[in-house]
Write an enzyme that holds these catalytic residues in place. Structure first.
Site, short mmCIF file in Angstrom:
data_model
loop_
_atom_site.label_atom_id
_atom_site.label_comp_id
_atom_site.label_asym_id
_atom_site.label_seq_id
_atom_site.Cartn_x
_atom_site.Cartn_y
_atom_site.Cartn_z
N LEU A 24 -59.92 1.22 -4.01
CA LEU A 24 -60.59 0.61 -5.27
C LEU A 24 -61.39 1.88 -6.00
O LEU A 24 -61.54 2.03 -7.27
CB LEU A 24 -61.53 -0.72 -5.30
CG LEU A 24 -60.78 -2.14 -5.25
CD1 LEU A 24 -61.80 -2.97 -4.82
CD2 LEU A 24 -59.83 -2.17 -6.34
N GLY A 25 -62.15 2.21 -5.08
CA GLY A 25 -63.25 3.31 -5.61
C GLY A 25 -63.65 4.13 -4.36
O GLY A 25 -63.58 3.67 -3.38
N GLY A 27 -67.28 6.22 -4.02
CA GLY A 27 -68.56 6.50 -4.40
C GLY A 27 -69.08 7.40 -3.71
O GLY A 27 -68.74 7.76 -2.62
N THR A 28 -70.42 7.57 -4.07
CA THR A 28 -71.46 8.44 -3.08
C THR A 28 -71.60 7.73 -1.99
O THR A 28 -71.68 8.57 -0.83
CB THR A 28 -72.53 8.90 -3.91
OG1 THR A 28 -72.29 8.83 -5.47
CG2 THR A 28 -73.31 9.75 -3.39
N PHE A 29 -71.87 6.69 -2.01
CA PHE A 29 -72.37 6.13 -0.65
C PHE A 29 -71.33 5.40 0.24
O PHE A 29 -71.37 4.88 1.14
CB PHE A 29 -73.17 5.04 -1.23
CG PHE A 29 -74.68 5.49 -1.54
CD1 PHE A 29 -75.63 6.37 -0.99
CD2 PHE A 29 -74.70 5.50 -2.96
CE1 PHE A 29 -76.51 7.11 -1.41
CE2 PHE A 29 -75.81 6.31 -3.56
CZ PHE A 29 -76.72 6.92 -2.83
N LYS A 47 -66.95 -2.50 0.63
CA LYS A 47 -67.55 -1.26 0.40
C LYS A 47 -68.14 -0.51 1.78
O LYS A 47 -69.02 -1.04 2.45
CB LYS A 47 -68.79 -1.28 -0.47
CG LYS A 47 -69.71 -0.02 -0.87
CD LYS A 47 -70.40 -0.22 -2.23
CE LYS A 47 -71.29 0.75 -2.20
NZ LYS A 47 -72.29 0.88 -3.72
N ASP A 148 -79.43 3.37 -12.38
CA ASP A 148 -77.93 4.21 -12.35
C ASP A 148 -77.03 3.14 -13.26
O ASP A 148 -75.80 2.73 -13.00
CB ASP A 148 -77.32 4.05 -10.87
CG ASP A 148 -76.35 5.16 -10.87
OD1 ASP A 148 -76.16 5.91 -11.76
OD2 ASP A 148 -75.67 5.52 -9.89
#
Ligand SMILES: Nc1ncnc2c1ncn2[C@@H]1O[C@H](COP(=O)(O)OP(=O)(O)OP(=O)(O)O)[C@@H](O)[C@H]1O
Length: 553
Positions: A24-25, A27-29, A47, A148
């Site tokens: 899905l994504g 990210g940075t983390f 995540k 953010d």
């Protein structure tokens, strides 16, 4: 406990309890995957917590995000249901990888805005904005700064519910909470100002204010009208210029104290402007522009807070906000899907001459993709940058902005093809909303490089023309360092360049005055090519540093 009296946070499960359905994504983390619970059948997002340096253990930023999400309980805040653990053999011992489990949301706002098959109606925009403000009011009232806020962090499901996500930069706010009619108030203590994606950074942060307030989360939501970030600055200096073009240059009347902020000196050389927001958003009507200008007030103490924004007449006026359940379902749209959508846009015919889309010669955002649009076309024009034919400074084979060309201008003629700026379609053609570094293909077939994170404030970078004398606020961005910009895939999802990683990494060495050369980057101007090996080492080191630093701030 949730509304039904069930515990909100279930504890820990095993990753084997989930069937992975897709990515899905990124990210940075952490990587985010869609998954289905084998026990309940519920579709969730997982995540993955990236361990950038295992010796340092669990990243403090992730701990912070988990801690905050466990505490929060609001329909417009993403819910953390449980943690899932994966144990795999590695180097002779069992390694654990942790996943945050949250309900699956069909879209993020960034992906949805890019989807050419989705039209945003005004009732829908009002509905999302109300939910966003409700979520923000709850956060601020509970002494939490998100830090953010951006479209990719606003998740939306097919029941029309919007939830604020990504608390990786959030923190407890030690000041008084916002009061009705009192804007953002004032802060007593310093916080790090290396927060918020550049395109959503308010002017006080760009100018180096550290005693900032909840007003930093009240960012620009004009994006829902024009379907892309309305202030896509290419450097912090350029970001300020774009803000001032829209809302006017700061004075002691409209932004008291601005001239004492660390970053004010360069700004003093900017040409005085009164701002053209009302004109740019004329098509959206006077109440929408009134709310937008309240949300974008230069004076952070007077910028409207979520409590008051919720009562703005914009929401009472016709058309009334849609109810979440009345919003139609859309195909899943996440930030990661944008490449797919861009392909679809490129295949669509160009907008009819006559300019019903984009910002025409008058400089007005026309209604093409706005709330009243009939067609699938997003608004074409936008505040944008101009790039010299050679490409980006610092990148291979690039030459940067032509001297004197100046920063991006808020002007675009939708009838003229291939203008530099926000073009529309194809490589430099119409309807291409990608950041400039993803537009255009160089002669050798490669895409131009994104701007290096080390864009300078006064040197050879993007700061041609008027920008030249600007210097970063000392003590904030280290004098010659820019804040972070959203990153986009260059088309190869597997090797996504994360400029924001570098931005976040910068926190440590900037705030401590550390030697950036230690990581072989940036201020020497020598090492912009980012050799993979060094880059990885640097990333690991700087992630560790970032995590340590964020915890303190
Ligand atoms: N619960 C969810 N449902 C659907 N998609 C999600 C969910 N959580 C995250 N995503 C997708 O993954 C993307 C990245 O998630 P998130 O912002 O939490 O990660 P991050 O590593 O903190 O990213 P960033 O680089 O913005 O800090 C989101 O923009 C969204 O598209």
């Amino acid at each position: 406990m949730d509304d039904r009296g069930c515990p909100r946070f279930h504890g820990c499960s095993k990753i084997g309890d989930y069937e992975i359905l897709g990515k899905l994504g990124e990210g940075t983390f952490g990587l985010v995957h869609k998954a289905r619970s084998k026990k309940t059948g519920a579709v969730v997002a997982l995540k993955k917590i990236l361990m950038h340096n295992e010796k340092d253990g669990f990243p403090i930023t992730a701990l912070r995000e988990i801690k905050l999400l466990k505490m929060l309980n609001h329909p417009n805040i993403l819910r953390l249901e449980e943690m899932a653990i994966e144990r795999s053999k590695g180097e002779g011992r069992k390694k654990a990888t942790m996943y945050m489990v949250t309900p699956y949301m069909d879209h993020d706002l960034s992906g949805l805005l890019e989807n050419p098959n989705v039209n945003f109606t005004e009732p829908q925009i009002k509905c999302y904005l109300l939910q966003l403000l409700e979520g923000l009011r709850y956060l601020h009232d509970n002494h939490i700064l998100h830090r953010d806020m951006k479209a990719a962090n606003l998740l939306i499901n097919n029941h029309g519910i919007l939830q604020i996500a990504d608390f990786g930069l959030a923190r407890h706010y030690d000041e008084q909470v916002p009061q009705p009619g009192r804007g953002g108030g004032e802060a007593k203590r310093d916080y790090t100002n290396l927060v918020v994606t550049r395109w959503y950074r308010p002017p006080e942060l760009l100018l180096g204010l550290r005693k900032y307030t909840t007003a930093i989360d009240i960012c620009v939501f004009g994006e829902m009208f024009v379907r892309r970030p309305i202030l896509a600055g290419k450097s912090d200096a350029n970001q300020l210029q774009m803000i001032f073009e829209l809302v006017g240059t700061p004075t002691e009347e409209n932004m008291p104290g601005w001239s004492t902020l660390p970053g004010c000196e360069g700004v003093k050389t900017f040409k005085a402007q009164s701002g053209n927001l009302a004109q740019q958003f004329r098509a959206q009507g006077s109440l929408a522009t009134s709310l937008l200008s309240d949300l974008m007030k230069l004076d952070w103490r007077k910028r409207i807070n979520a409590i008051d924004a919720l009562k703005h007449p914009y929401f009472e006026n016709d058309p009334k906000p849609a109810r979440p359940g009345d919003i139609p379902r859309f195909e899943d749209s996440h930030e990661l899907d944008r490449r797919k959508f861009r392909g679809q846009k490129a295949a669509l015919p160009p907008a009819p001459a006559g300019g019903t889309v984009g910002m025409g010669p008058s400089g007005v955002w026309a209604g093409g993709g706005g709330p009243t649009a009939n067609g699938p076309w997003p608004n074409g024009a936008g505040p944008s940058g101009r790039r010299a034919p050679g490409g980006w400074p610092g990148g291979a084979g690039t030459t940067g902005y032509a001297a004197g060309e100046g920063p991006p201008q808020l002007s675009y003629d939708s009838r003229v093809p291939n203008q530099r700026g926000f073009n529309r379609g194809g490589h430099g053609g119409p309807l291409d909303h990608r950041p400039p570094w993803l537009r255009g293909v160089q002669q050798d077939g490669r895409h131009p490089l994104p701007p290096p994170v080390s864009q300078t404030w006064g040197g050879s970078g993007l700061d041609g023309g008027r920008d030249r004398s600007y210097r970063a606020p000392s003590g904030s961005t280290g004098g010659r360092m820019d804040s972070y910009i959203p990153s986009y895939s260059s088309g190869n999802e597997g090797t996504r360049v994360r400029d924001d990683i570098a931005r976040r990494d910068d926190k440590y060495d900037r705030s401590r005055g550390g030697d950036r050369r230690e990581y072989g980057v940036r201020n020497s101007g020598r090492d912009r090519s980012r050799s993979p090996g060094r880059g990885m080492d640097r990333d690991r080191a700087t992630h560790r540093d970032r995590d340590r630093d964020l915890y303190r701030r």
